[in-house]
Motif scaffolding. Sequence first.
Motif, mmCIF file in Angstrom:
data_model
loop_
_atom_site.group_PDB
_atom_site.id
_atom_site.type_symbol
_atom_site.label_atom_id
_atom_site.label_comp_id
_atom_site.label_asym_id
_atom_site.label_seq_id
_atom_site.Cartn_x
_atom_site.Cartn_y
_atom_site.Cartn_z
ATOM 1 N N SER A 79 -14.843 -58.894 29.526
ATOM 2 C CA SER A 79 -14.447 -58.065 30.655
ATOM 3 C C SER A 79 -15.141 -56.726 30.559
ATOM 4 O O SER A 79 -15.831 -56.434 29.575
ATOM 5 N N THR A 80 -14.969 -55.906 31.575
ATOM 6 C CA THR A 80 -15.541 -54.555 31.566
ATOM 7 C C THR A 80 -14.428 -53.553 31.840
ATOM 8 O O THR A 80 -14.324 -53.003 32.930
ATOM 9 N N GLY A 81 -13.569 -53.370 30.850
ATOM 10 C CA GLY A 81 -12.509 -52.388 30.984
ATOM 11 C C GLY A 81 -11.177 -52.832 30.436
ATOM 12 O O GLY A 81 -10.490 -52.068 29.747
ATOM 13 N N THR A 82 -10.778 -54.059 30.714
ATOM 14 C CA THR A 82 -9.457 -54.523 30.295
ATOM 15 C C THR A 82 -9.328 -54.552 28.777
ATOM 16 O O THR A 82 -8.359 -54.034 28.209
ATOM 17 N N GLY A 263 -8.955 -60.378 28.702
ATOM 18 C CA GLY A 263 -9.761 -59.643 29.673
ATOM 19 C C GLY A 263 -10.412 -60.509 30.731
ATOM 20 O O GLY A 263 -10.680 -60.035 31.841
ATOM 21 N N HIS A 265 -10.839 -63.375 33.671
ATOM 22 C CA HIS A 265 -9.982 -63.660 34.812
ATOM 23 C C HIS A 265 -8.954 -64.718 34.428
ATOM 24 O O HIS A 265 -9.272 -65.726 33.799
ATOM 25 N N ARG A 296 -4.729 -55.278 34.210
ATOM 26 C CA ARG A 296 -6.177 -55.437 34.350
ATOM 27 C C ARG A 296 -6.824 -54.100 34.711
ATOM 28 O O ARG A 296 -6.265 -53.299 35.463
ATOM 29 N N ASN A 297 -8.003 -53.882 34.168
ATOM 30 C CA ASN A 297 -8.726 -52.640 34.405
ATOM 31 C C ASN A 297 -10.218 -52.932 34.490
ATOM 32 O O ASN A 297 -10.750 -53.718 33.699
ATOM 33 N N GLU A 298 -10.893 -52.342 35.469
ATOM 34 C CA GLU A 298 -12.338 -52.501 35.603
ATOM 35 C C GLU A 298 -12.992 -51.127 35.512
ATOM 36 O O GLU A 298 -12.584 -50.198 36.219
ATOM 37 N N ASP A 299 -13.974 -50.995 34.664
ATOM 38 C CA ASP A 299 -14.665 -49.730 34.453
ATOM 39 C C ASP A 299 -16.082 -49.839 35.028
ATOM 40 O O ASP A 299 -16.873 -50.683 34.599
ATOM 41 N N ASP A 302 -18.989 -49.447 32.533
ATOM 42 C CA ASP A 302 -19.191 -50.638 31.714
ATOM 43 C C ASP A 302 -19.876 -51.751 32.498
ATOM 44 O O ASP A 302 -20.708 -52.483 31.965
ATOM 45 N N ARG A 303 -19.513 -51.888 33.773
ATOM 46 C CA ARG A 303 -20.147 -52.917 34.610
ATOM 47 C C ARG A 303 -21.647 -52.648 34.750
ATOM 48 O O ARG A 303 -22.468 -53.570 34.694
#
Length: 351
Positions: A79-82, A263, A265, A296-299, A302-303
């Motif tokens: 993932s990118t954040g979680t 992280g 889905h 859940r967290n998206e940064d 990071d993406r």
Amino acid sequence: MMRIHQLIQKPTSLRVTVPIVLFILCFFSFEVYALLLQRFEGNEKLPPLSGNFMHVREVLTQEKPKEAFRFAVFGDTKSTGTFEKIADELKEEPLSFAVFLGDFVRRGTEGEHAYFKAELAREIAFPFPTFFLAGNHDIDTNNFPISRFEEVYGPSIFSFTYQECLFVFLRILDKPYSTKESLLFLEKLISEDASSRHRMIFVFSHIPPPVSSVIDAREFEGSEEFVSLVEKLHADYVITGDYHGYARVKKGNTVYLVTGGGGAHLKKNKYGCFHHAMVIDVSEDKVVENILFINRNEDLEDRIERFILADLYPWMKGHFVIIIFSNIILITIVVWLGVSIRRSIQQTLLS
């Protein structure tokens, strides 16, 4: 020919040329940023306390006896954040060690692992030993085979004793990968009567065996034999990932824990669908399972970094001639448009 010459000489509208020039300059800036990111973060090595290598295991095996200890497990963290939020919480815990249960990258490529190692070294940065199971997304027969995984992260099948408990790490994957080596490793431990020399046994694998309909487990070679060997080993826990969620099943004297909510889905299932990690407390007379729940967290940063290290830079590296040729064309356009802008400004001032 004369008309073409007149068209070229004609000043171009600033409303058209300025945005084009700015777009091309932004493109060059992003290209430079990508190269700098690769230069400073794309070649990170594993932190000193990370990996399945002997020197990392010895940090634990050389510890003095203690009444209780705790360790963390988490699976499918791609993932990118979680997972970064999970890691921030875990770094505050007095953990003895942690285990990635596999699928910590989206796919088995050098670029994906480069991004993961950069995150591991710069953002996750666990202050305790950290071990890695090979998941089906972490390896690829052509781009990142098992031999390359073991070169980077250490042996994919191993065990160690810590505080009189045996911890067994296996490589359980579906086809085209074989589980034979892992099953033979279990047989060896059984022949050595490992259960009589340890007060508890924990077995880790990426894919869970099909011990219950609650667990959405994929098929793998020798799954029934795996369950039988676990029973003969008298394992107390089998801890796995792969299923994007949480599940707990007890079969005989063995608890099967699935913790794949790190992280990735989540599975669309009414049971156990939440992002989490698990912290296991072990004492002389009991084991306590603690669930660390995280939203859940998206940064965005990071993406972008994952896109550059895992996708863009590998493409640029493989298409070097195209990149050079494109840059020459874009520079030529910028110079030509710069001249056109200058003419437009001069014409405006003179009129």
